[in-house]
Design a protein around this motif. Structure first.
Motif, PDB file in Angstrom:
ATOM      1  N   ASP A 187      -7.952   4.382   2.545  1.00  0.00           N
ATOM      2  CA  ASP A 187      -6.908   3.418   2.926  1.00  0.00           C
ATOM      3  C   ASP A 187      -7.285   2.378   3.969  1.00  0.00           C
ATOM      4  O   ASP A 187      -7.577   2.588   5.077  1.00  0.00           O
ATOM      5  CB  ASP A 187      -5.670   4.208   3.563  1.00  0.00           C
ATOM      6  CG  ASP A 187      -4.513   3.349   4.057  1.00  0.00           C
ATOM      7  OD1 ASP A 187      -4.488   2.053   4.128  1.00  0.00           O
ATOM      8  OD2 ASP A 187      -3.296   3.820   4.441  1.00  0.00           O
ATOM      9  N   SER A 202      -0.757  -7.116   3.758  1.00  0.00           N
ATOM     10  CA  SER A 202       0.236  -6.942   4.983  1.00  0.00           C
ATOM     11  C   SER A 202      -0.350  -7.341   6.249  1.00  0.00           C
ATOM     12  O   SER A 202       0.261  -8.328   7.215  1.00  0.00           O
ATOM     13  CB  SER A 202       0.804  -5.543   4.934  1.00  0.00           C
ATOM     14  OG  SER A 202       1.661  -5.200   3.859  1.00  0.00           O
ATOM     15  N   LYS A 203      -1.511  -6.623   6.392  1.00  0.00           N
ATOM     16  CA  LYS A 203      -2.041  -6.809   7.739  1.00  0.00           C
ATOM     17  C   LYS A 203      -2.741  -8.286   7.886  1.00  0.00           C
ATOM     18  O   LYS A 203      -3.265  -8.511   9.034  1.00  0.00           O
ATOM     19  CB  LYS A 203      -3.041  -5.598   8.152  1.00  0.00           C
ATOM     20  CG  LYS A 203      -2.360  -4.339   8.156  1.00  0.00           C
ATOM     21  CD  LYS A 203      -0.939  -4.115   8.480  1.00  0.00           C
ATOM     22  CE  LYS A 203      -0.301  -2.654   8.249  1.00  0.00           C
ATOM     23  NZ  LYS A 203       0.951  -2.451   8.668  1.00  0.00           N
ATOM     24  N   ASN A 248      -4.622   4.746  11.384  1.00  0.00           N
ATOM     25  CA  ASN A 248      -3.367   4.264  12.012  1.00  0.00           C
ATOM     26  C   ASN A 248      -2.810   5.915  12.215  1.00  0.00           C
ATOM     27  O   ASN A 248      -2.664   6.664  11.240  1.00  0.00           O
ATOM     28  CB  ASN A 248      -2.323   3.771  11.083  1.00  0.00           C
ATOM     29  CG  ASN A 248      -0.986   3.712  11.415  1.00  0.00           C
ATOM     30  OD1 ASN A 248      -0.824   4.338  12.544  1.00  0.00           O
ATOM     31  ND2 ASN A 248      -0.104   3.043  10.783  1.00  0.00           N
ATOM     32  N   GLY A 307       0.963  -1.311   0.120  1.00  0.00           N
ATOM     33  CA  GLY A 307       0.151   0.045   0.149  1.00  0.00           C
ATOM     34  C   GLY A 307       0.769   1.228  -0.060  1.00  0.00           C
ATOM     35  O   GLY A 307       0.521   2.159  -0.585  1.00  0.00           O
ATOM     36  N   GLN A 308       1.969   1.121   0.581  1.00  0.00           N
ATOM     37  CA  GLN A 308       2.879   2.358   0.719  1.00  0.00           C
ATOM     38  C   GLN A 308       3.159   2.953  -0.735  1.00  0.00           C
ATOM     39  O   GLN A 308       3.228   3.973  -0.639  1.00  0.00           O
ATOM     40  CB  GLN A 308       4.043   1.903   1.322  1.00  0.00           C
ATOM     41  CG  GLN A 308       5.029   3.110   2.085  1.00  0.00           C
ATOM     42  CD  GLN A 308       4.313   3.997   3.024  1.00  0.00           C
ATOM     43  OE1 GLN A 308       3.351   3.484   3.666  1.00  0.00           O
ATOM     44  NE2 GLN A 308       4.955   5.298   3.228  1.00  0.00           N
ATOM     45  N   SER A 327      -4.543  -4.308   1.240  1.00  0.00           N
ATOM     46  CA  SER A 327      -3.187  -4.828   1.395  1.00  0.00           C
ATOM     47  C   SER A 327      -3.227  -6.204   1.895  1.00  0.00           C
ATOM     48  O   SER A 327      -3.945  -6.510   2.745  1.00  0.00           O
ATOM     49  CB  SER A 327      -2.341  -3.813   1.973  1.00  0.00           C
ATOM     50  OG  SER A 327      -1.186  -4.484   2.522  1.00  0.00           O
ATOM     51  N   ARG A 379       4.552  -7.789   0.171  1.00  0.00           N
ATOM     52  CA  ARG A 379       4.392  -6.661  -0.320  1.00  0.00           C
ATOM     53  C   ARG A 379       3.763  -6.542  -1.588  1.00  0.00           C
ATOM     54  O   ARG A 379       3.959  -6.384  -2.703  1.00  0.00           O
ATOM     55  CB  ARG A 379       5.970  -5.992  -1.078  1.00  0.00           C
ATOM     56  CG  ARG A 379       7.122  -6.115  -0.118  1.00  0.00           C
ATOM     57  CD  ARG A 379       6.907  -5.361   1.200  1.00  0.00           C
ATOM     58  NE  ARG A 379       6.514  -4.093   1.021  1.00  0.00           N
ATOM     59  CZ  ARG A 379       5.655  -3.486   1.692  1.00  0.00           C
ATOM     60  NH1 ARG A 379       4.671  -4.164   2.452  1.00  0.00           N
ATOM     61  NH2 ARG A 379       5.183  -2.339   1.683  1.00  0.00           N
ATOM     62  N   TYR A 436      -6.140  -1.905   7.488  1.00  0.00           N
ATOM     63  CA  TYR A 436      -6.601  -2.641   8.413  1.00  0.00           C
ATOM     64  C   TYR A 436      -8.282  -3.204   8.552  1.00  0.00           C
ATOM     65  O   TYR A 436      -8.507  -3.886   9.314  1.00  0.00           O
ATOM     66  CB  TYR A 436      -6.314  -2.109  10.087  1.00  0.00           C
ATOM     67  CG  TYR A 436      -5.045  -1.614  10.140  1.00  0.00           C
ATOM     68  CD1 TYR A 436      -4.212  -2.684  10.438  1.00  0.00           C
ATOM     69  CD2 TYR A 436      -4.499  -0.440   9.667  1.00  0.00           C
ATOM     70  CE1 TYR A 436      -2.584  -2.158  10.816  1.00  0.00           C
ATOM     71  CE2 TYR A 436      -3.351  -0.099   9.766  1.00  0.00           C
ATOM     72  CZ  TYR A 436      -2.341  -0.693  10.469  1.00  0.00           C
ATOM     73  OH  TYR A 436      -1.082  -0.447  10.729  1.00  0.00           O
TER      74      TYR A 436
HETATM   75  C1  LIG Z   1      -2.736   3.162   7.385  1.00  0.00           C
HETATM   76  C2  LIG Z   1      -1.627   2.404   6.673  1.00  0.00           C
HETATM   77  N1  LIG Z   1      -1.595   2.654   5.324  1.00  0.00           N
HETATM   78  C3  LIG Z   1      -0.621   1.904   4.590  1.00  0.00           C
HETATM   79  C4  LIG Z   1       0.243   1.065   5.000  1.00  0.00           C
HETATM   80  C5  LIG Z   1       1.366   0.468   4.089  1.00  0.00           C
HETATM   81  O1  LIG Z   1       1.420  -0.871   4.277  1.00  0.00           O
HETATM   82  P1  LIG Z   1       1.709  -1.873   3.116  1.00  0.00           P
HETATM   83  O2  LIG Z   1       2.720  -0.964   2.396  1.00  0.00           O
HETATM   84  O3  LIG Z   1       2.582  -2.878   3.967  1.00  0.00           O
HETATM   85  O4  LIG Z   1       0.611  -2.334   2.349  1.00  0.00           O
HETATM   86  C6  LIG Z   1       0.114   0.909   6.520  1.00  0.00           C
HETATM   87  C7  LIG Z   1       1.490   0.155   7.062  1.00  0.00           C
HETATM   88  O5  LIG Z   1       1.681   0.319   8.289  1.00  0.00           O
HETATM   89  C8  LIG Z   1      -0.743   1.536   7.354  1.00  0.00           C
HETATM   90  O6  LIG Z   1      -0.637   1.568   8.684  1.00  0.00           O
END
Ligand SMILES: Cc1ncc(COP(=O)(O)O)c(C=O)c1O
Length: 430
Positions: free
Chosen positions: A232, A262-263, A204, A114-115, A260, A270, A235
């Motif tokens: 976004d 990731s979580k 976040n 997501g970043q 994403s 990635r 989570y």
């Molecule tokens: C609110 C939020 N957006 C985006 C991201 C990006 O996560 P990733 O690049 O691992 O998908 C994070 C990662 O901690 C996040 O907390």
């Protein structure tokens, strides 16, 4: 002539190599996870090791290994820059059939987390435009995700609004909730040129989940101003769904929803998915090709059967939500115990989702940036709140009084850390 030891960096190069909050955070996190195992790691946004999820990932990876053809294809081929075609089709089908969203694969683009998606989106939608116009990203609720703060190729990309602070159970319960100040948002939309509105849900750092009503209002505002609303969903719903309050997934034709893996427990893969108007999805695809040719495809292959079956939507309610909700409840209980005993004035944001406790230490006496340094000396890693208030142009003492704690880590570490934070906060006030 020998090359200079330190070549000159371009303006963009300098912008991207400043010592940003996110770099410091990722450095601290990386060190704590590798060379400083004694550190109580309440910084960073690393997901917890959730045994049921780890087992699922191991079994599925073994399945890929056992199927030599699938395994060789996964490692041996570049995907198209938009993402793996079978994965894109499965994801679009899942979202369309489950939520009735009018989307197809053409509305999706995979990115390297997501970043990366946010870097592309902010670069596309904000900054300098033809005729010298400048547009910003409007963050309707500060504090907002630290990872946005230094993104984009230009400075000064964000404008943020201070929220209302609500005490749903009365102030003596010490649990507050941020609510969007829609008047402030409307005033910014009137005053500034805005390229996009962006929010994380759950947020976040605070664990706030915007209500369905707040999301609808933001979406209407974005639509009436002709700008995209970026949601976004790192989570949130539909997955990974680390949310402890009811909230509906949301997409509309002017909405850019980022998902994403990731979580779910797969940050190492990635992998993120942008659900967007077709013009945005194809712009992201073009940017992926330029920056990295193609995406990492391991995550897409790993979760494909769960996307095709819809099982990916069940991991949240069945596994992740109970796990993280218990962590959050336990952390509040310990906070109450230690901070009351230390006679520190404290409050926490309502834990509505994500991995964090957002702790407000009123009248702390020192900025939380300083508290962070003192805690690091005592082997407790947190994230000072100051970083999350970027884009606010007014001074607000609240920004120096909050800490973000990742409470999803092992119970002993969280408990000890909270006891040390209470002790340091009490010393700071003396
Ligand atoms: C609110 C939020 N957006 C985006 C991201 C990006 O996560 P990733 O690049 O691992 O998908 C994070 C990662 O901690 C996040 O907390």
């Amino acid at each position: 002539m020998p090359p200079p030891a330190r070549p000159e960096f371009s303006q963009v190069g300098r912008k991207l190599t400043t010592r940003s909050g996110i770099l410091e955070l990722m450095d601290d996190l990386g060190r704590a996870m590798t060379v400083e195992p004694e550190m109580r790691m309440l910084g960073g946004g690393n997901p917890a090791a959730v045994p049921a999820m780890q087992e699922l990932f191991r079994v599925r990876m073994q399945e890929l290994l056992n199927d030599g053809v699938a395994f060789d294809r996964m490692l041996g081929n570049y995907d198209p820059p938009q993402g793996n075609p079978r994965f894109l089709r499965a994801m679009a089908d899942l979202l369309r059939r489950t939520f009735g969203w009018a989307i197809g694969p053409q509305n999706l683009a995979v990115t390297v987390g997501g970043q990366t998606a946010f870097f592309y989106l902010f670069t596309l939608l904000a900054g300098r435009f033809e005729g010298g116009r400048r547009k910003k990203v409007l963050l309707p609720l500060a504090p907002e995700y630290i990872g946005y703060a230094d993104q984009g190729l230009e400075d000064d990309l964000f404008i943020a609004c201070r929220p209302h602070i609500d005490w749903p159970q009365g102030e003596s319960a010490r649990v507050f909730k941020y609510r969007i100040d829609f008047q402030a948002v409307a005033a910014v939309l009137k005053r500034e040129e805005i390229g996009a509105i962006a929010v994380s849900r759950p947020t976040n750092p605070s664990g706030n989940v915007l209500t369905d009503e707040e999301v609808r209002k933001l979406s209407d505002l974005a639509s009436s101003c002709g700008v995209p609303l970026i949601l976004d969903n790192a989570y949130g719903t539909p997955f990974p769904n680390v949310m402890f309050v009811p909230a509906q997934p949301f997409w509309a034709p002017q909405v850019i929803l980022t998902l994403s893996l990731s979580k779910l427990g797969l940050p190492g893969t990635r992998t993120a998915i942008v659900v967007a108007p077709e013009s945005i999805a194809s712009a992201i695809t073009a940017m992926t090709a330029i920056v990295g040719l193609a995406n990492v495809n391991v995550g897409q292959h790993l979760v494909l059967p769960w996307v095709e079956s819809g099982e990916i939507l069940q991991f949240g309610p069945k596994v992740l939500r109970p796990f993280y909700e218990e962590k959050s409840r336990q952390a509040v209980e310990w906070t109450r115990e230690f901070f009351d005993a230390a006679k520190v004035d404290w409050a926490v944001h309502a834990g509505e989702g994500a991995f964090f406790q957002w702790l407000w230490l009123r009248d702390l006496g020192i900025p939380t940036r300083e508290l962070y340094n003192r805690l690091k000396l005592r082997k407790v890693l947190v994230v000072p709140g100051e970083y999350f208030f970027f884009g606010l142009d007014e001074d607000w003492p609240h920004r120096r009084e909050c800490l973000r704690l990742n409470v999803s880590q092992p119970a002993d570490a969280v408990r000890e850390a909270l006891s040390i934070i209470a002790d340091e906060a009490a010393r700071a006030r003396r």
